[in-house]
Design a protein around this motif. Structure first.
Motif, PDB file in Angstrom:
ATOM      1  N   THR A   1      10.623 -19.066  10.162  1.00 37.78           N
ATOM      2  CA  THR A   1      11.827 -18.260  10.378  1.00 37.78           C
ATOM      3  C   THR A   1      11.527 -17.171  11.392  1.00 37.78           C
ATOM      4  O   THR A   1      10.374 -16.812  11.613  1.00 37.78           O
ATOM      5  N   LYS A   2      12.568 -16.654  11.961  1.00 36.80           N
ATOM      6  CA  LYS A   2      12.430 -15.470  12.798  1.00 36.80           C
ATOM      7  C   LYS A   2      12.023 -14.319  11.882  1.00 36.80           C
ATOM      8  O   LYS A   2      12.533 -14.194  10.767  1.00 36.80           O
ATOM      9  N   ALA A   3      11.088 -13.493  12.323  1.00 36.72           N
ATOM     10  CA  ALA A   3      10.678 -12.339  11.521  1.00 36.72           C
ATOM     11  C   ALA A   3      11.834 -11.350  11.438  1.00 36.72           C
ATOM     12  O   ALA A   3      12.507 -11.085  12.435  1.00 36.72           O
ATOM     13  N   ARG A   4      12.072 -10.833  10.242  1.00 32.91           N
ATOM     14  CA  ARG A   4      13.118  -9.822  10.031  1.00 32.91           C
ATOM     15  C   ARG A   4      12.446  -8.540   9.565  1.00 32.91           C
ATOM     16  O   ARG A   4      11.567  -8.568   8.712  1.00 32.91           O
ATOM     17  N   GLN A   5      12.888  -7.432  10.114  1.00 40.57           N
ATOM     18  CA  GLN A   5      12.325  -6.124   9.776  1.00 40.57           C
ATOM     19  C   GLN A   5      13.381  -5.268   9.093  1.00 40.57           C
ATOM     20  O   GLN A   5      14.531  -5.224   9.538  1.00 40.57           O
ATOM     21  N   TYR A   6      12.974  -4.614   8.005  1.00 38.27           N
ATOM     22  CA  TYR A   6      13.886  -3.762   7.240  1.00 38.27           C
ATOM     23  C   TYR A   6      13.217  -2.420   6.978  1.00 38.27           C
ATOM     24  O   TYR A   6      12.044  -2.369   6.631  1.00 38.27           O
ATOM     25  N   GLY A   7      13.982  -1.345   7.128  1.00 33.35           N
ATOM     26  CA  GLY A   7      13.436  -0.009   6.914  1.00 33.35           C
ATOM     27  C   GLY A   7      14.093   0.703   5.752  1.00 33.35           C
ATOM     28  O   GLY A   7      15.265   0.484   5.460  1.00 33.35           O
TER      29      GLY A   7
ATOM     30  N   SER B   1       4.232  -4.400   9.924  1.00 30.12           N
ATOM     31  CA  SER B   1       4.307  -4.419  11.377  1.00 30.12           C
ATOM     32  C   SER B   1       5.673  -3.938  11.823  1.00 30.12           C
ATOM     33  O   SER B   1       6.684  -4.297  11.248  1.00 30.12           O
ATOM     34  N   LYS B   2       5.660  -3.149  12.864  1.00 27.32           N
ATOM     35  CA  LYS B   2       6.922  -2.622  13.370  1.00 27.32           C
ATOM     36  C   LYS B   2       7.447  -3.396  14.564  1.00 27.32           C
ATOM     37  O   LYS B   2       8.591  -3.278  14.920  1.00 27.32           O
ATOM     38  N   GLU B   3       6.583  -4.175  15.212  1.00 28.33           N
ATOM     39  CA  GLU B   3       7.022  -4.869  16.412  1.00 28.33           C
ATOM     40  C   GLU B   3       6.904  -6.369  16.238  1.00 28.33           C
ATOM     41  O   GLU B   3       5.984  -6.864  15.621  1.00 28.33           O
ATOM     42  N   GLU B   4       7.835  -7.056  16.832  1.00 30.69           N
ATOM     43  CA  GLU B   4       7.801  -8.509  16.862  1.00 30.69           C
ATOM     44  C   GLU B   4       7.326  -8.908  18.250  1.00 30.69           C
ATOM     45  O   GLU B   4       7.782  -8.375  19.253  1.00 30.69           O
TER      46      GLU B   4
ATOM     47  N   GLY C   1       9.225  -2.658   6.809  1.00 32.79           N
ATOM     48  CA  GLY C   1       8.507  -3.859   6.399  1.00 32.79           C
ATOM     49  C   GLY C   1       9.129  -5.067   7.057  1.00 32.79           C
ATOM     50  O   GLY C   1      10.284  -5.054   7.459  1.00 32.79           O
ATOM     51  N   ARG C   2       8.331  -6.113   7.165  1.00 27.52           N
ATOM     52  CA  ARG C   2       8.791  -7.319   7.844  1.00 27.52           C
ATOM     53  C   ARG C   2       8.526  -8.523   6.946  1.00 27.52           C
ATOM     54  O   ARG C   2       7.538  -8.564   6.222  1.00 27.52           O
TER      55      ARG C   2
ATOM     56  N   GLY D   1       0.811  -1.215   0.000  1.00 27.31           N
ATOM     57  CA  GLY D   1       0.000   0.000   0.000  1.00 27.31           C
ATOM     58  C   GLY D   1       0.839   1.258   0.000  1.00 27.31           C
ATOM     59  O   GLY D   1       1.954   1.289   0.518  1.00 27.31           O
ATOM     60  N   ASP D   2       0.304   2.274  -0.629  1.00 27.00           N
ATOM     61  CA  ASP D   2       0.911   3.606  -0.646  1.00 27.00           C
ATOM     62  C   ASP D   2       2.364   3.573  -1.120  1.00 27.00           C
ATOM     63  O   ASP D   2       3.253   4.128  -0.479  1.00 27.00           O
ATOM     64  N   HIS D   3       2.616   2.886  -2.229  1.00 27.81           N
ATOM     65  CA  HIS D   3       3.936   2.827  -2.879  1.00 27.81           C
ATOM     66  C   HIS D   3       4.991   2.068  -2.079  1.00 27.81           C
ATOM     67  O   HIS D   3       6.176   2.293  -2.260  1.00 27.81           O
ATOM     68  N   ARG D   4       4.559   1.178  -1.194  1.00 30.28           N
ATOM     69  CA  ARG D   4       5.486   0.367  -0.399  1.00 30.28           C
ATOM     70  C   ARG D   4       5.487  -1.054  -0.949  1.00 30.28           C
ATOM     71  O   ARG D   4       4.432  -1.641  -1.153  1.00 30.28           O
ATOM     72  N   GLN D   5       6.691  -1.605  -1.150  1.00 29.53           N
ATOM     73  CA  GLN D   5       6.791  -2.923  -1.768  1.00 29.53           C
ATOM     74  C   GLN D   5       7.883  -3.766  -1.121  1.00 29.53           C
ATOM     75  O   GLN D   5       8.905  -3.232  -0.690  1.00 29.53           O
ATOM     76  N   MET D   6       7.638  -5.072  -1.117  1.00 31.02           N
ATOM     77  CA  MET D   6       8.656  -6.023  -0.676  1.00 31.02           C
ATOM     78  C   MET D   6       8.613  -7.231  -1.605  1.00 31.02           C
ATOM     79  O   MET D   6       7.536  -7.686  -1.995  1.00 31.02           O
ATOM     80  N   THR D   7       9.791  -7.738  -1.925  1.00 33.84           N
ATOM     81  CA  THR D   7       9.929  -8.956  -2.712  1.00 33.84           C
ATOM     82  C   THR D   7      10.928  -9.844  -1.999  1.00 33.84           C
ATOM     83  O   THR D   7      12.004  -9.372  -1.608  1.00 33.84           O
ATOM     84  N   SER D   8      10.563 -11.106  -1.810  1.00 30.53           N
ATOM     85  CA  SER D   8      11.486 -12.055  -1.174  1.00 30.53           C
ATOM     86  C   SER D   8      11.600 -13.309  -2.014  1.00 30.53           C
ATOM     87  O   SER D   8      10.619 -13.777  -2.598  1.00 30.53           O
TER      88      SER D   8
END
Length: 139
Positions: free
Chosen positions: A66-72, A109-112, A49-50, A15-22
């Motif tokens: 997997t453990k959740a990983r967060q990237y900014g 999500s910002k928190e784990e 993003g997480r 949403g709002d021009h935010r993207q993730m590819t894994s």
């Protein structure tokens, strides 16, 4: 059961021009590699993003996560609007033959959640159940 090496790639618009590819690669020795690209096209606003990968058996039951990983990333005008990250984990060998499905989840999500938070919530819920109330307590 998956055929190894197993590969899966997933792109999500958050949403709002935010993207993730894994991209996930699972090897026959239990190594799971995850390569993630996080990006925004917003000029003045970045985001966090997480990514988390969940492995399931043929019936959809949980096998491994997997453990959740967060990237900014920063907004385009503020710094670095995209980044590439990776991590490696090892799936226990006894679980490897059970895996039939790989789910990649991206979110903002910002928190784990910690195990302590989950235990605290479970206790609070337990205390709301009438059978767990002390005798004579209002329901």
């Amino acid at each position: 059961m998956l055929n190894f090496p197993y590969e899966k790639e997933q792109h999500d618009s958050l949403g709002d021009h935010r993207q993730m590819t894994s991209k996930v690669i699972i090897s026959s020795n239990g190594t799971i590699e995850v390569y993630t690209h996080t990006a925004t096209a917003k000029a003045w606003e970045g985001f966090h993003g997480r990514v988390v990968v969940t492995l399931r058996d043929g019936d959809g039951n949980f096998v491994y996560q997997t453990k959740a990983r967060q990237y900014g990333v920063d907004g385009v005008k503020l710094g670095k609007p995209s980044r590439n990250d990776s991590f490696i984990e090892t799936i226990p060998s006894e679980k490897l033959s059970l895996i039939s499905k790989c789910d990649i989840k991206h979110d903002r999500s910002k928190e784990e959640l910690s195990i302590n938070q989950l235990v605290e919530w479970a206790r609070a819920i337990r205390d709301l159940i009438p059978e767990n109330q002390p005798a004579g307590a209002p329901v």
